[in-house]
Structure formats: structure tokens, C-alpha cells
Design an enzyme around this catalytic site. Structure first.
Site, PDB file in Angstrom:
ATOM      1  N   THR A  46      -5.550  -1.468   4.376  1.00 21.80           N
ATOM      2  CA  THR A  46      -6.577  -0.619   4.984  1.00 21.80           C
ATOM      3  C   THR A  46      -7.808  -1.432   5.353  1.00 21.80           C
ATOM      4  OG1 THR A  46      -5.794   1.266   3.679  1.00 21.80           O
ATOM      5  CG2 THR A  46      -7.979   1.467   4.649  1.00 21.80           C
ATOM      6  N   TYR A 135       2.648  -4.746  -5.197  1.00 17.05           N
ATOM      7  CA  TYR A 135       2.336  -3.882  -4.054  1.00 17.05           C
ATOM      8  C   TYR A 135       3.601  -3.708  -3.239  1.00 17.05           C
ATOM      9  CZ  TYR A 135      -0.447  -2.215   0.001  1.00 17.05           C
ATOM     10  OH  TYR A 135      -0.991  -1.474   1.026  1.00 17.05           O
ATOM     11  N   LYS A 163       1.414  -0.621  -7.128  1.00 16.40           N
ATOM     12  CA  LYS A 163       0.992   0.331  -6.106  1.00 16.40           C
ATOM     13  C   LYS A 163       2.217   0.628  -5.259  1.00 16.40           C
ATOM     14  CE  LYS A 163      -1.903   1.163  -2.082  1.00 16.40           C
ATOM     15  NZ  LYS A 163      -2.739   0.601  -0.990  1.00 16.40           N
TER      16      LYS A 163
END
Length: 291
Positions: A46, A135, A163
């Protein structure tokens, strides 16, 4: 280390000249802290990690560290296309004072699961002072952090969590149920309630750049045992979440941050700005979420 609460996956604001806007970044951090977030994840997808120069990354790490201090948990992204590059990125992140890192599989190289496990073990052996959050975001890396890799690492004392951004809820459930040594953090924003029901205590959250008060309210309601209240918050956010997940996620998060009062600029090329029609569509669901 406990992963807990809302951890915004920070946007990277750019000014009119296309440079990183550190004043706006500081304002965003203060605003989100006031809303009750638990910490921050700079330099993730992001935050357009891939579009930043190394010097920009170092400066962002410095700003976040200076502004936040000891007021929140910091987990920095440090990624690259090969093990050598990732080790270089980790070194500069550690040099900036970070000990918690979010590490995805190397992109473009397409390592096998055996090679991916060796990659993570090399990181852990080279930097004994760091904690690693795996991740899993295969739509970005084209490589999944497979369950065999998780099985091999879930009891490692410095592999503290994952995550999970695959969008595969069944996989998240299996991780939460089977690998108790590994904390599950929500990375699939539209599935946050489901993640929490299956054992997640944290949400590494892009939409926190737009709705920090709402996502914090969700976490507080759920942890207080108010499942219905948490569901109501998610129901109010779901049209916006669905729009974000329909494509152009980074552009929409940045536009949402603008609607929330922060001039963060456009995403860097090759990503193009939203069209007027796309902005109008997102603005509609944003305004509906505020009612």
C-alpha cells in the site's frame, strides 16, 4: 512480541512535484494514533515500496520512527527480487532502528517452496536481532508462502506471525487452527471479521488510511465480546471494502485518504490516476460509510 490491534499499512504521500511529503506523512501518523491504532507498517505494498528509491525508503523509515517513537508497534517492509537484495534492504531497515520486519517471497524469481524456506532461514540466520512477519500475497509475488513453509517456521521464536493476504479464507482458518505458534494477522480487508472469528488479533490494514476510527471501533468491539457491534461496523464499511478490492487498490486508498483530508498525491507510474467516473463511484461508497 504480540501482534494486536489495527496496524495501518501506511500510504506514502507525494507532493505536487512527486516527492515524498514527510509533513503530510507525519500528520497522517498523528491522526491515526489519535484514532487509536496500535502501530504502523510502512513500506508495504500500500505504501508503494516497489516504486521508491532506496534513499526515499530510508527517509520514510526515519520519519515514521521519529514521529511514532514508543507510541506504537512498528513493522517495516523490506523486500526485493532476490535474497541478496532483501538482505541489503533488511540491513538498512535495521540500521534505521527497526527490529520487526514484514517479508514477502522474492518477486519475479519464482522460488520453489524449498528455496523460499532457505531464503527465510538465511534472513533469520543473518539477522539474529530481528522478528519476522511472513507476508503471503501471491497476487503480487506470484509465489505463495505455502503451508509446508509455515509448518517449518511456525515454532521459530522470531517468526512471530503471518500477514495473510491471499483472499483464501479456508487457508487463513487452517493457519489459525493448526499452527498455533504463528500469530495470524488479517491482510484481506474484506474478510477482517472472519479472520478475527478464526483467531486473528490484528489487522494490517490499508483502509485505516481512510477510516481509522471505524476500523479501530471494529477491533475494540470484537475484543470486548461485542461480535454484533463488530459486524455492524464491517457492514457499514463493506461497500467501500468491496470497491477497494475490485481493482486499483492503491489508487483508491490514496483517493480515500484525500477524501479523509490528507493530500497524498497520486500513485507512482505505472499506476495511473483514477478516472472521474472511478472517483465518483468511490466517493459514493465513502460517503455512505460515514453515515
Amino acid at each position: 512480541m504480540k501482534l494486536n490491534g489495527i496496524l495501518p499499512a501506511l500510504v506514502t504521500p507525494f507532493d505536487a512535484a512527486g516527492k515524498v511529503d514527510h509533513d503530510t506523512l507525519a500528520s497522517i501518523l498523528e491522526h491515526q494514533l489519535a484514532a487509536g491504532v496500535s502501530g504502523f507498517v510502512p513500506l508495504g505494498s500500500t505504501g508503494e515500496y516497489y516504486a521508491l528509491a532506496n534513499d526515499e525508503r530510508r527517509q520514510i523509515l526515519a520519519t515514521v520512527k521519529e514521529v511514532v517513537g514508543d507510541r506504537g508497534t512498528l513493522i517495516a517492509g523490506a523486500n526485493g527480487s532476490c535474497t541478496r537484495e532483501v538482505l541489503e534492504q533488511i540491513k538498512q531497515t535495521v540500521d534505521a532502528g527497526y527490529t520487526n520486519l514484514l517479508i514477502a517471497p522474492p518477486y519475479y524469481a519464482l522460488p520453489s517452496q524449498e528455496e523460499l524456506l532457505a531464503h527465510y532461514n538465511t534472513i533469520l540466520q543473518t539477522f539474529p536481532e530481528i522478528n519476522v512477519v511472513l507476508y503471503n500475497y501471491p497476487i503480487r509475488t506470484n509465489v505463495e508462502v505455502g503451508l509446508d513453509v509455515i509448518a517449518a517456521l511456525h515454532q521459530h521464536p522470531r517468526v512471530i506471525g503471518i500477514k495473510e493476504s491471499s483472499g483464501n479464507l479456508l487457508r487463513a482458518i487452517e493457519i489459525g487452527e493448526k499452527y498455533k505458534g504463528m500469530q495470524l494477522s488479517c491482510g484481506s480487508d474484506d474478510q477482517a471479521l472472519d479472520f478475527y472469528l478464526w483467531g486473528a488479533d490484528s489487522w494490517i490494514c490499508g483502509p485505516a488510511n481512510i477510516f481509522p476510527e471505524k476500523v479501530v471501533a471494529f477491533h475494540k468491539a470484537f475484543t470486548a465480546g461485542d461480535i454484533r457491534g463488530a459486524q455492524q461496523v464491517m457492514r457499514s464499511l463493506f461497500p467501500a471494502m468491496a470497491n477497494l478490492e475490485s481493482g486499483k487498490f492503491v489508487q483508491k486508498v490514496k483517493y480515500g485518504a484525500e477524501l479523509a483530508g490528507f493530500k497524498v498525491g497520486n500513485a507512482r507510474a505505472p499506476l495511473l490516476p483514477l478516472t472521474d467516473e472511478e472517483k465518483a463511484e468511490f466517493r459514493t461508497v465513502y460517503e455512505a460509510s460515514q453515515q
